[in-house]
Scaffold this motif. Structure first.
Motif, PDB file in Angstrom:
ATOM      1  N   PHE A   1      -7.013   0.160  15.350  1.00  0.00           N
ATOM      2  CA  PHE A   1      -5.958  -0.521  14.392  1.00  0.00           C
ATOM      3  C   PHE A   1      -6.069  -0.068  12.999  1.00  0.00           C
ATOM      4  O   PHE A   1      -5.203   0.233  12.328  1.00  0.00           O
ATOM      5  CB  PHE A   1      -6.234  -1.861  14.361  1.00  0.00           C
ATOM      6  N   GLN A   2      -7.514   0.187  12.612  1.00  0.00           N
ATOM      7  CA  GLN A   2      -7.646   0.664  11.119  1.00  0.00           C
ATOM      8  C   GLN A   2      -7.155   1.937  10.803  1.00  0.00           C
ATOM      9  O   GLN A   2      -6.545   2.157   9.807  1.00  0.00           O
ATOM     10  CB  GLN A   2      -9.171   0.513  10.798  1.00  0.00           C
ATOM     11  N   HIS A   3      -7.488   2.648  12.180  1.00  0.00           N
ATOM     12  CA  HIS A   3      -6.762   4.142  11.804  1.00  0.00           C
ATOM     13  C   HIS A   3      -5.191   4.232  11.529  1.00  0.00           C
ATOM     14  O   HIS A   3      -4.797   4.827  10.704  1.00  0.00           O
ATOM     15  CB  HIS A   3      -7.197   5.166  13.115  1.00  0.00           C
ATOM     16  N   LEU A   4      -4.652   3.453  12.535  1.00  0.00           N
ATOM     17  CA  LEU A   4      -3.086   3.235  12.701  1.00  0.00           C
ATOM     18  C   LEU A   4      -2.728   2.628  11.286  1.00  0.00           C
ATOM     19  O   LEU A   4      -1.646   3.127  10.590  1.00  0.00           O
ATOM     20  CB  LEU A   4      -2.575   2.402  13.783  1.00  0.00           C
ATOM     21  N   PHE A   5      -3.210   1.532  10.834  1.00  0.00           N
ATOM     22  CA  PHE A   5      -2.870   0.900   9.548  1.00  0.00           C
ATOM     23  C   PHE A   5      -3.024   1.797   8.479  1.00  0.00           C
ATOM     24  O   PHE A   5      -2.130   1.933   7.727  1.00  0.00           O
ATOM     25  CB  PHE A   5      -3.622  -0.295   9.217  1.00  0.00           C
ATOM     26  N   TRP A   6      -4.237   2.579   8.213  1.00  0.00           N
ATOM     27  CA  TRP A   6      -4.085   3.435   7.008  1.00  0.00           C
ATOM     28  C   TRP A   6      -3.385   4.636   7.162  1.00  0.00           C
ATOM     29  O   TRP A   6      -3.162   5.181   6.194  1.00  0.00           O
ATOM     30  CB  TRP A   6      -5.859   3.613   6.776  1.00  0.00           C
ATOM     31  N   PHE A   7      -3.235   5.155   8.321  1.00  0.00           N
ATOM     32  CA  PHE A   7      -2.319   6.367   8.453  1.00  0.00           C
ATOM     33  C   PHE A   7      -1.003   5.974   7.583  1.00  0.00           C
ATOM     34  O   PHE A   7      -0.728   7.062   7.095  1.00  0.00           O
ATOM     35  CB  PHE A   7      -2.147   6.566  10.005  1.00  0.00           C
ATOM     36  N   TYR A   8      -0.544   4.724   7.741  1.00  0.00           N
ATOM     37  CA  TYR A   8       0.664   4.411   7.182  1.00  0.00           C
ATOM     38  C   TYR A   8       0.091   4.064   5.525  1.00  0.00           C
ATOM     39  O   TYR A   8       0.812   4.459   4.722  1.00  0.00           O
ATOM     40  CB  TYR A   8       1.111   3.253   7.578  1.00  0.00           C
ATOM     41  N   SER A   9      -0.886   3.257   5.550  1.00  0.00           N
ATOM     42  CA  SER A   9      -1.071   2.438   4.112  1.00  0.00           C
ATOM     43  C   SER A   9      -1.631   3.426   2.969  1.00  0.00           C
ATOM     44  O   SER A   9      -1.514   3.120   2.061  1.00  0.00           O
ATOM     45  CB  SER A   9      -1.815   1.180   4.283  1.00  0.00           C
ATOM     46  N   HIS A  10      -2.227   4.443   3.873  1.00  0.00           N
ATOM     47  CA  HIS A  10      -2.825   5.233   2.485  1.00  0.00           C
ATOM     48  C   HIS A  10      -1.637   6.065   1.783  1.00  0.00           C
ATOM     49  O   HIS A  10      -1.221   6.075   0.721  1.00  0.00           O
ATOM     50  CB  HIS A  10      -3.954   6.340   2.850  1.00  0.00           C
ATOM     51  N   PRO A  11      -0.629   6.841   2.866  1.00  0.00           N
ATOM     52  CA  PRO A  11       0.436   7.292   2.172  1.00  0.00           C
ATOM     53  C   PRO A  11       1.348   6.299   1.428  1.00  0.00           C
ATOM     54  O   PRO A  11       1.886   6.390   0.456  1.00  0.00           O
ATOM     55  CB  PRO A  11       1.235   7.942   3.456  1.00  0.00           C
ATOM     56  N   ALA A  12       1.390   4.956   1.941  1.00  0.00           N
ATOM     57  CA  ALA A  12       2.145   3.922   1.299  1.00  0.00           C
ATOM     58  C   ALA A  12       1.498   3.782  -0.257  1.00  0.00           C
ATOM     59  O   ALA A  12       2.335   3.199  -0.890  1.00  0.00           O
ATOM     60  CB  ALA A  12       2.172   2.677   2.229  1.00  0.00           C
ATOM     61  N   VAL A  13       0.169   4.078  -0.500  1.00  0.00           N
ATOM     62  CA  VAL A  13       0.044   3.752  -1.951  1.00  0.00           C
ATOM     63  C   VAL A  13       0.778   4.731  -2.709  1.00  0.00           C
ATOM     64  O   VAL A  13       0.786   4.506  -3.945  1.00  0.00           O
ATOM     65  CB  VAL A  13      -1.568   3.848  -2.064  1.00  0.00           C
ATOM     66  N   TYR A  14       0.867   6.008  -1.885  1.00  0.00           N
ATOM     67  CA  TYR A  14       1.757   6.955  -2.982  1.00  0.00           C
ATOM     68  C   TYR A  14       3.319   6.776  -2.940  1.00  0.00           C
ATOM     69  O   TYR A  14       3.937   7.105  -3.973  1.00  0.00           O
ATOM     70  CB  TYR A  14       1.708   8.218  -2.290  1.00  0.00           C
ATOM     71  N   ILE A  15       3.753   5.720  -1.803  1.00  0.00           N
ATOM     72  CA  ILE A  15       5.044   5.189  -2.112  1.00  0.00           C
ATOM     73  C   ILE A  15       5.263   4.470  -3.395  1.00  0.00           C
ATOM     74  O   ILE A  15       6.147   4.460  -3.999  1.00  0.00           O
ATOM     75  CB  ILE A  15       5.596   4.543  -0.800  1.00  0.00           C
ATOM     76  N   MET A  16       3.977   3.833  -3.368  1.00  0.00           N
ATOM     77  CA  MET A  16       4.166   2.820  -4.780  1.00  0.00           C
ATOM     78  C   MET A  16       3.940   3.510  -6.028  1.00  0.00           C
ATOM     79  O   MET A  16       4.317   2.985  -6.956  1.00  0.00           O
ATOM     80  CB  MET A  16       2.751   1.883  -4.451  1.00  0.00           C
ATOM     81  N   VAL A  17       3.082   4.845  -6.058  1.00  0.00           N
ATOM     82  CA  VAL A  17       2.843   5.206  -7.460  1.00  0.00           C
ATOM     83  C   VAL A  17       3.690   6.637  -7.735  1.00  0.00           C
ATOM     84  O   VAL A  17       4.047   6.789  -8.945  1.00  0.00           O
ATOM     85  CB  VAL A  17       1.449   5.524  -7.548  1.00  0.00           C
ATOM     86  N   LEU A  18       4.225   7.292  -6.631  1.00  0.00           N
ATOM     87  CA  LEU A  18       4.982   8.507  -6.988  1.00  0.00           C
ATOM     88  C   LEU A  18       6.426   8.155  -7.779  1.00  0.00           C
ATOM     89  O   LEU A  18       6.548   8.897  -8.867  1.00  0.00           O
ATOM     90  CB  LEU A  18       5.399   9.018  -5.716  1.00  0.00           C
ATOM     91  N   PRO A  19       7.027   7.048  -7.560  1.00  0.00           N
ATOM     92  CA  PRO A  19       8.247   6.681  -8.270  1.00  0.00           C
ATOM     93  C   PRO A  19       7.831   6.436  -9.802  1.00  0.00           C
ATOM     94  O   PRO A  19       8.351   6.934 -10.929  1.00  0.00           O
ATOM     95  CB  PRO A  19       8.959   5.786  -7.693  1.00  0.00           C
ATOM     96  N   GLY A  20       6.789   5.914  -9.747  1.00  0.00           N
ATOM     97  CA  GLY A  20       6.131   5.539 -11.166  1.00  0.00           C
ATOM     98  C   GLY A  20       5.909   6.803 -11.986  1.00  0.00           C
ATOM     99  O   GLY A  20       6.079   7.015 -13.314  1.00  0.00           O
ATOM    100  N   MET A  21       5.270   7.804 -11.149  1.00  0.00           N
ATOM    101  CA  MET A  21       4.968   9.227 -12.008  1.00  0.00           C
ATOM    102  C   MET A  21       6.270   9.703 -12.286  1.00  0.00           C
ATOM    103  O   MET A  21       6.411  10.344 -13.467  1.00  0.00           O
ATOM    104  CB  MET A  21       4.129  10.066 -11.118  1.00  0.00           C
ATOM    105  N   GLY A  22       7.469   9.663 -11.579  1.00  0.00           N
ATOM    106  CA  GLY A  22       8.750  10.031 -11.931  1.00  0.00           C
ATOM    107  C   GLY A  22       9.282   9.263 -13.191  1.00  0.00           C
ATOM    108  O   GLY A  22       9.764  10.190 -14.035  1.00  0.00           O
TER     109      GLY A  22
END
Ligand code: HEM
Ligand SMILES: [Cu+2]
Lengths: 346, 556
Positions: free
Chosen positions: B245-266
């Protein structure tokens, strides 16, 4: 030495009480240095630019500045090189943290919502308290009865999850007598923050004293032996584990097992799996006839069975005592013979 | 620079139609952006109330304000609401929705109806989640680790999971819409290398949204199957593997932390360039670093599992990759800083937020190195250090960028100016409050304070001192966030009317009225310049003694 100086100057560093905690602190100080350096550098440059190049009149348009591939390369390569030094150093210490040592004193750990249960190989049990001698490598063989927990010793800079369905291992060698906190660091439900206790690091003599003062319980190996009989293991593996319809268990632990499909090293996890899910790895020459004991034994009973099977091997690790054994002397090769009726389950 | 002056009595997207229905059935990306803005503000408010309650509880080591079970629900619900219902949609669904078409000279997104649908999906997911909270709440942590979530928790895991599952589709649709729009609807002359960096970062974000979100959807679904039907996927008692479960969860949720910050960088790239009247230094490096982050961000999920019984060698590989993926972020920070060189820097509120972002994001990123380094992560994982690390990035980064962007585009969105003095003042209060809240938590983490703790040992006096500081900071931060809420609402009615281009900027969104007409541009604009072209390119200066770089392929 330098570490000591640093630690006395820098407040807010927890007690450092294991052979590896100073190494972890060293990596921490190194990264802190790098961080402080870069954050200060960038802040100062920004503040300087913001003041120096503030807008002086509303119509001014600065001359555009073109990018520079050389600068880009420079500020990609420098951080890369620095971060690789951090990576290598961090990995080196981690390798030492997580590679279980030879000849360690073993303690069995079972996590349970919301307490920590410990058992020494000599039989003493403890809850939310663990006594260990100073200057001796201690290896924790850990599992849980329910959800994932994590046993965290801040003073040793060490933690490891305990995961249902398998054994995980954590080791340390305490360097300073004292009483240090441990915590459950993986959220585990209602009383998660109450799942904490103390590790009491004692001088060897005091520890031996403590051990003998508490020596009324049967050792896990002895408990495992009576379980071996009561669960009917003997009917296939032989009354003296000499084998029968199933393979002999003498000398199994620590050896390389040749299976129907490959080989496997017989460690704690292997023994556990062989009891819970026997079909997963079947030794060559035997059929898949062993029944699963899933649901019939608790995690603590399983650990006792593991301890018993370990005791059947000449390569077994030593028992609990404050003094490290002289290396190379194999311990007693005799299987533990005890018919103590003590219930393994309290 | 050419000036457009559009005379006041005219229709714009806000007064083109009136009535609730005209909003609820709108296909205008700008109005949908505002619908989202209202919704995420609501969720942010709820999330903040939980945060305040958590901080109050931690003032003392004992659990005197709430019961453990209530406390556990509070931090879980704080995390779920902030991550899934505020941070992930925050910039893309509001500012992104509003500005992606405007910045590339398009009349709308490629699929306006799908855009509206995404808002309804978001609201449905949100309402189901709110229902779960009111019905009794959920106590698994926002990470839903198994087997606690599948077998042991008797809170509203399924309802919350359903809310998150549904919400994911709104993310996917938004990402899809942005990608198609950016590919097919750029105005004539708007080549890829002339795109504002805001667009590049939204493009990268959209890639993660459509590639990553299905994985969390499937993971939540599997969790629900196991909870409902007892099929063994994650629970070892049923033959499953909890760490899977942790593998699956973080496979999304690590990239998701970039969903959260990339637009901010923009957003920050826009602010830095525009408020210093300079082209972004190393435009292509900043643009491609967004893509690099989006792609390589998918390879580092295992750094959340260093102490989760992952093998030592897997740990080493993930650690190595985590360091490598930090480099593109460093490149951005250096380029933003270099952009300020010989610039004409104004101290308007949006710029204050942008400068704050750079500082706090740098601290957030550098403290990631402590967690990416194996030796220190063993000690720090699941402590307050991790909490401080990601709040520096998600509050110090994303939230500051969102606020900066909100002030910057406020005249365009609302047609009114916000009060500049109050803006600067609250930016300062936010910055101070934020640092006071989260910097003590780094120290707490190294001292050994685990996260998600309702109580902590009384003997650890320094822990309580640090917690008190943190709670004090949170109160200041809360005030700093209330001030803009009040004056922005005030400005809607009383603010000075905004000109079409109040900041005197070259970006396409400023070349039309404020607020813009429904179709954004009366005539389709034709782009002849690179982004952030304030002065003619002939005047370009070469830095230091380094040689001149070749012009971009599409230049001219
Ligand atoms: C720039 C380099 C970065 C590195 C090297 C890094 C590294 C890490 C590592 C190793 C962890 C796991 C810590 C643990 O659980 O023990 C972590 C946690 C986290 N990071 Fe970062 N990080 C970086 C940037 C970011 C960014 C940009 C974001 C968000 C936009 C972010 C958000 C998070 C979050 C949300 C968590 C914790 C999640 C949780 O456990 O609840 N990090 N980071
Ligand atoms: Cu626990």
């Amino acid at each position: 030495m330098l570490m000591l100086l640093l630690q006395s100057w820098i407040p807010f560093i927890p007690e450092s009480a294991s052979t590896l905690s100073d190494d972890v602190d060293a990596v921490y100080f190194y990264i802190s240095g790098v961080t402080v350096f870069f954050v200060t550098l960038i802040s100062l440059v920004i503040i300087f630019f913001v003041i120096r190049y503030r807008r002086r009149n509303p119509f001014e348009i600065p001359r555009p500045v073109e990018g520079s591939t050389k600068l880009e390369t420079l500020w990609s390569v420098i951080p890369l090189v620095i971060s690789m030094t951090i990576f290598v150093w961090g990995a080196k210490v981690y390798f030492a943290q997580y590679r279980p040592p030879q000849h360690a004193m073993e303690v069995y750990v079972v996590g349970k919502q919301w307490m920590w249960k410990f058992q020494h190989t000599t039989g003493q049990r403890e809850i939310n308290e663990l006594h260990v001698p100073v200057g001796r490598k201690v290896k924790l063989i850990m599992t849980t009865e329910d959800v994932i927990h994590d046993l965290f010793f801040p003073a040793f800079r060490n933690k490891m999850d305990v995961v249902p369905g398998k054994y995980t291992v954590q080791w340390f060698e305490a360097t300073k007598p004292g009483r240090y906190h441990f915590f459950c660091a993986e959220y585990c439900g209602m009383n998660h923050s109450g799942m904490r206790g103390y590790i009491e690091v004692m001088e060897p003599a005091a520890f031996d004293n403590w051990l003998s003062g508490n020596a009324n319980a049967a050792s896990p190996a002895a408990v495992g032996h009576s379980l071996y009989e009561s669960l009917g293991c003997a009917s296939c593996h032989g009354a003296n584990a000499e084998g029968g319809r199933g393979p002999t268990l003498l000398g199994v632990f620590g050896s390389n097992r040749v299976l129907n499909n490959g080989t496997a090293k017989a460690d704690e996890g292997y023994v556990r799996e062989s009891i819970i899910n026997p079909q997963a790895k079947v030794v060559t020459g035997f059929g898949p006839i062993m029944p699963s004991f899933q649901g019939q034994v608790t995690e603590e009973q399983l650990l006792s069975l593991v301890a018993y099977i370990k005791s059947l091997s000449t390569t077994q690790p030593e028992t609990t005592t404050a003094k490290p054994p002289a290396t190379g002397t194999p311990q007693s090769a005799n299987p533990v013979r005890s018919s103590s009726p003590t219930s393994p389950n309290r | 620079m050419e000036e457009f002056t559009i005379q006041p009595p005219r229709t714009n997207y806000l007064n083109a139609e009136y009535g609730i229905k005209s909003w609820l059935l709108t296909k205008d990306h700008k109005r949908i952006g505002i619908l989202y803005m209202g919704a995420i503000s609501f969720f942010f408010l709820i999330g903040s109330l939980y945060a305040m309650a958590i901080r109050l509880e931690l003032l003392t080591p004992q659990g005197d304000l709430t019961q453990s079970s209530t406390y556990n629900k509070m931090f879980t619900q704080h995390g779920i609401i902030m991550v899934f219902f505020f941070l992930i949609p925050s910039i893309p669904a509001t500012l992104g929705n509003f500005l992606v078409p405007m910045m590339i000279g398009a009349k709308d997104l490629a699929f306006p109806r799908i855009n509206l649908l995404s808002w309804y999906i978001y609201m449905l997911g949100g309402i189901i989640t709110i229902y779960a909270l009111l019905a009794g709440g959920v106590d698994t942590g926002w990470t839903f680790y198994t087997p606690y979530s599948t077998t042991f928790s008797n809170s509203y895991v399924l309802a919350t999971g359903l809310g998150i599952f549904i919400n994911g589709f709104s993310s996917i649709l938004t990402g899809l819409n942005f990608i198609v729009t950016i590919h097919t609807m750029r105005a004539p002359g708007m080549t890829w290398y002339r795109l504002p960096l805001f667009i590049w970062s939204h493009y990268a974000t959209s890639l993660i949204m459509i590639l990553g979100t299905p994985v969390i959807a499937i993971t939540v679904l599997l969790l629900a199957f196991e909870r409902l039907a007892k099929i063994g996927i994650f629970d070892p008692a049923l033959g499953g593997d909890p760490v899977l479960f942790q593998h699956l969860f973080w496979f999304y949720s690590h990239p998701a932390v970039y969903i959260m910050v990339l637009p901010g960088m923009g957003v920050v790239s826009e602010l830095i360039a525009n408020f210093s009247r300079k082209n972004i230094f190393g435009y292509k490096f900043v643009a491609f670093s967004s893509l690099a982050i989006a792609v390589f961000g998918f390879l580092v999920w295992g750094h959340h599992l260093f102490v989760a019984s992952q093998s030592v060698y897997a740990g080493m590989i993930f650690s190595f990759l985590s360091f490598a993926v930090a480099i593109p972020s460093a490149i951005k920070v250096f380029n933003w800083t270099a952009t300020l060189y010989k610039a004409s820097i104004s101290y308007d509120t949006p710029m204050l937020y942008a400068l704050g972002f750079i500082g706090l994001f740098t601290i957030g990123g550098m403290t990631g190195l402590f967690l990416a380094a194996l030796a220190t992560d063993v000690h720090l994982s699941d402590t307050y250090f991790v909490i401080a690390h990601f709040h520096y990035i998600m509050v110090g980064g994303t939230l500051l960028a969102y606020l900066g962007g909100l002030h910057y585009w406020w005249p365009k969105v609302s047609g009114r100016m916000y009060p500049e003095g109050w803006g600067r003042f609250s930016a300062l209060v936010v910055f101070i409050g934020f640092n006071l809240t989260f910097s003590p938590q780094f120290v707490l983490g190294y001292m050994g304070m685990p996260r998600r703790y309702h109580t902590y040992p009384v003997e650890e006096v320094s822990w309580q001192v640090l917690h008190v500081l943190s709670t004090a900071g949170a109160s200041i931060l809360g005030i700093g966030l209330l001030i803009p809420l009040i004056y922005l609402a005030w400005s809607l009615r009383y603010g000075r009317l905004a000109e079409a281009n109040p900041w005197q900027l070259p970006g396409l969104e400023w070349q039309t009225a404020s607020p813009p007409p429904t179709e954004n541009f009366i005539e389709t604009p034709i782009v002849r310049e690179e982004a952030y072209e304030f002065a003619p390119p002939e005047t370009k200066e070469v830095v230091g003694k380094f040689e001149r770089e070749k012009p971009f392929p599409f230049y001219g």
